[in-house]
Motif scaffolding. Structure first.
Motif, PDB file in Angstrom:
ATOM      1  N   UNK A  57       0.818  -1.221   0.000  1.00  0.00           N
ATOM      2  CA  UNK A  57       0.000   0.000   0.000  1.00  0.00           C
ATOM      3  C   UNK A  57       0.854   1.274   0.000  1.00  0.00           C
ATOM      4  N   UNK A  58       1.898   1.302   0.822  1.00  0.00           N
ATOM      5  CA  UNK A  58       2.753   2.492   0.912  1.00  0.00           C
ATOM      6  C   UNK A  58       3.425   2.814  -0.408  1.00  0.00           C
ATOM      7  N   UNK A 111      -4.661   6.228  19.983  1.00  0.00           N
ATOM      8  CA  UNK A 111      -3.995   7.528  19.993  1.00  0.00           C
ATOM      9  C   UNK A 111      -2.901   7.562  18.923  1.00  0.00           C
ATOM     10  N   UNK A 112      -2.970   8.565  18.051  1.00  0.00           N
ATOM     11  CA  UNK A 112      -1.964   8.703  16.999  1.00  0.00           C
ATOM     12  C   UNK A 112      -2.320   8.023  15.701  1.00  0.00           C
ATOM     13  N   UNK A 113      -3.479   7.410  15.634  1.00  0.00           N
ATOM     14  CA  UNK A 113      -3.896   6.733  14.403  1.00  0.00           C
ATOM     15  C   UNK A 113      -4.135   7.753  13.290  1.00  0.00           C
ATOM     16  N   UNK A 114      -3.552   7.524  12.112  1.00  0.00           N
ATOM     17  CA  UNK A 114      -3.715   8.454  10.986  1.00  0.00           C
ATOM     18  C   UNK A 114      -4.134   7.711   9.711  1.00  0.00           C
ATOM     19  N   UNK A 140       1.024  -1.338   9.316  1.00  0.00           N
ATOM     20  CA  UNK A 140       2.328  -0.731   9.617  1.00  0.00           C
ATOM     21  C   UNK A 140       2.613   0.571   8.921  1.00  0.00           C
ATOM     22  N   UNK A 141       2.174   0.717   7.656  1.00  0.00           N
ATOM     23  CA  UNK A 141       2.555   1.922   6.893  1.00  0.00           C
ATOM     24  C   UNK A 141       1.926   3.198   7.473  1.00  0.00           C
ATOM     25  N   UNK A 142       0.715   3.101   8.034  1.00  0.00           N
ATOM     26  CA  UNK A 142       0.076   4.281   8.622  1.00  0.00           C
ATOM     27  C   UNK A 142       0.773   4.715   9.911  1.00  0.00           C
TER      28      UNK A 142
END
Length: 393
Positions: free
Chosen positions: A222-223, A282-285, A311-313
């Motif tokens: 995905x990244x 917390x910190x999820x983007x 992992x990429x997020x």
């Protein structure tokens, strides 16, 4: 008589010797006095006579007697006096005047405002969207195909190069590129296109939806696909905002503005129905994340190392934080997203190395990302409602 003459001659000789030494001593006194006068003249800075002056002291001539020792030769001294700048005298107890500083003021050029620009809040938005995610086997002609979508939204057929150029009566305020990493999710893509096109048009934006398809049988990355989509979208046109969007996420309100902020990365999808509209952690983007061109290049894009799911997020969150860029999440209660249900994806297993890779996320971020992106082949295909980049990794 002879003895008187001898005595007289002796006195004359003594007198001559005395006269000689007196004259020699007198010359030293004159020189010393002249030097003192010059020193006083130099010290007196304010004297108008203290200008460039040459003083010469002449030594009186002395007569040398026969048989007497010759006195040491006295040379003429020449002194050059240069006028000094007068000193400033400070009166004891007096206040020192404040130092005058000159301020340089830079006048900021006023921002040029387009008189024909669309309003900041579009009057065309309706608010909550009724989302129908019934699968195609439960409802006829649902979700709509591309041809059916054109019939529902005929304005899409007028796109030049698949760029929707905004409404006819005003100039759009933002040009947005929506980048969707994709493989083998045909029904999801139909739902995404149907709802997202309507929302972006109601927001009076200029936009393109870029679908970045992994065109091989390798494990889904995905990244890497999102990095490739960014690179190719830049070649396609000029954009103010790049939104990286999962294909299975649908905005539930058309007032969620798909624009970017210059100082902050925008995380749109922090409240998803799948997680009771609460942040996943917390910190999820993840989900839908918006960058300006400069912001995305500053963090060097996504990592290319996360092969498989996960992992990429979280790696991206560390990059954003390391570069001291803030993440902004809209505070309005209507910011909600629906998730399209799906089963397990073949070729998209859980990434077992994700945790280990994240330990060194910031140490390798300068060398792992956009700068190191390498793919075998990219082919562009223009569809009626989106632009597709087929990428062989």
């Amino acid at each position: 008589m002879s003895s008187l003459m001898r005595l007289k001659n002796a006195w004359i000789f003594v007198a001559l010797i005395l006269m000689f030494f007196l004259s020699f001593h007198l010359s030293d006194v004159l020189i010393e006095n002249a030097e003192k006068d010059l020193e006083e003249l130099i010290e007196d800075d304010t004297s108008p006579k203290a200008l460039l002056t040459t003083t010469t002291t002449k030594i009186p001539t002395t007569t040398t007697l026969k048989g007497a020792k010759t006195p040491p030769k006295v040379t003429t001294k020449t002194t050059t006096t240069t006028t000094k700048k007068p000193k400033t005298t400070t009166v004891k107890g007096a206040k020192t005047p404040p130092k005058v500083t000159t301020k340089t003021t830079t006048t900021k050029k006023p921002e040029v405002v387009d008189p024909n620009a669309c309003p900041l809040v579009s009057p065309l938005t309706k608010g909550d969207i009724k989302i129908d995610l019934l699968p195609s086997n439960k409802k006829d002609k649902w979700p709509p195909s591309e041809d059916e979508l054109i019939k529902l939204m005929p304005q899409l057929s007028n796109n030049v190069g698949n760029i929707y150029k905004g409404p006819p009566k005003c100039n759009c305020r933002s040009k947005t590129a929506v980048i969707v990493p994709y493989r083998a999710r045909t029904e999801h893509l139909k739902f995404f296109l149907f709802y997202t096109h309507q929302m972006l048009q109601r927001q009076q934006l200029c936009y393109v939806i870029f679908v970045v398809t992994q065109d091989d049988r390798e494990t889904f990355n995905k990244g890497k696909l999102m990095n490739a989509g960014f690179v190719e979208a830049k070649k396609y046109g000029e954009f103010d905002c790049f939104i990286f969007h999962d294909v299975d996420l649908i905005a539930m309100n058309d007032k969620i503005s798909y624009t970017c902020k210059d100082e902050q990365v925008v995380h749109y999808s922090f409240a998803m129905k799948q997680f009771d509209f609460k942040p996943l952690y917390l910190g999820y983007v993840g989900g839908a994340l918006g960058f300006t061109k400069n912001q995305f290049e500053t963090v060097n894009g996504f990592s290319n190392q996360y092969v498989g799911r996960g992992g990429e997020d979280d790696d991206m969150q560390r990059r954003i934080r390391f570069r001291q860029i803030k993440v902004w999440e809209p505070k309005e209660s209507f910011v909600k997203y629906a998730n399209i249900p799906h089963g397990k994806d073949i070729g998209y297993p859980q990434n077992k190395l994700a945790t280990k890779l994240m330990e060194k996320a910031t140490t390798r971020m300068d060398t792992d990302g956009l700068k190191s992106l390498s793919v075998k082949k990219v082919t562009m295909a223009k569809h009626k409602t989106y632009v597709e980049f087929l990428v062989k990794l």
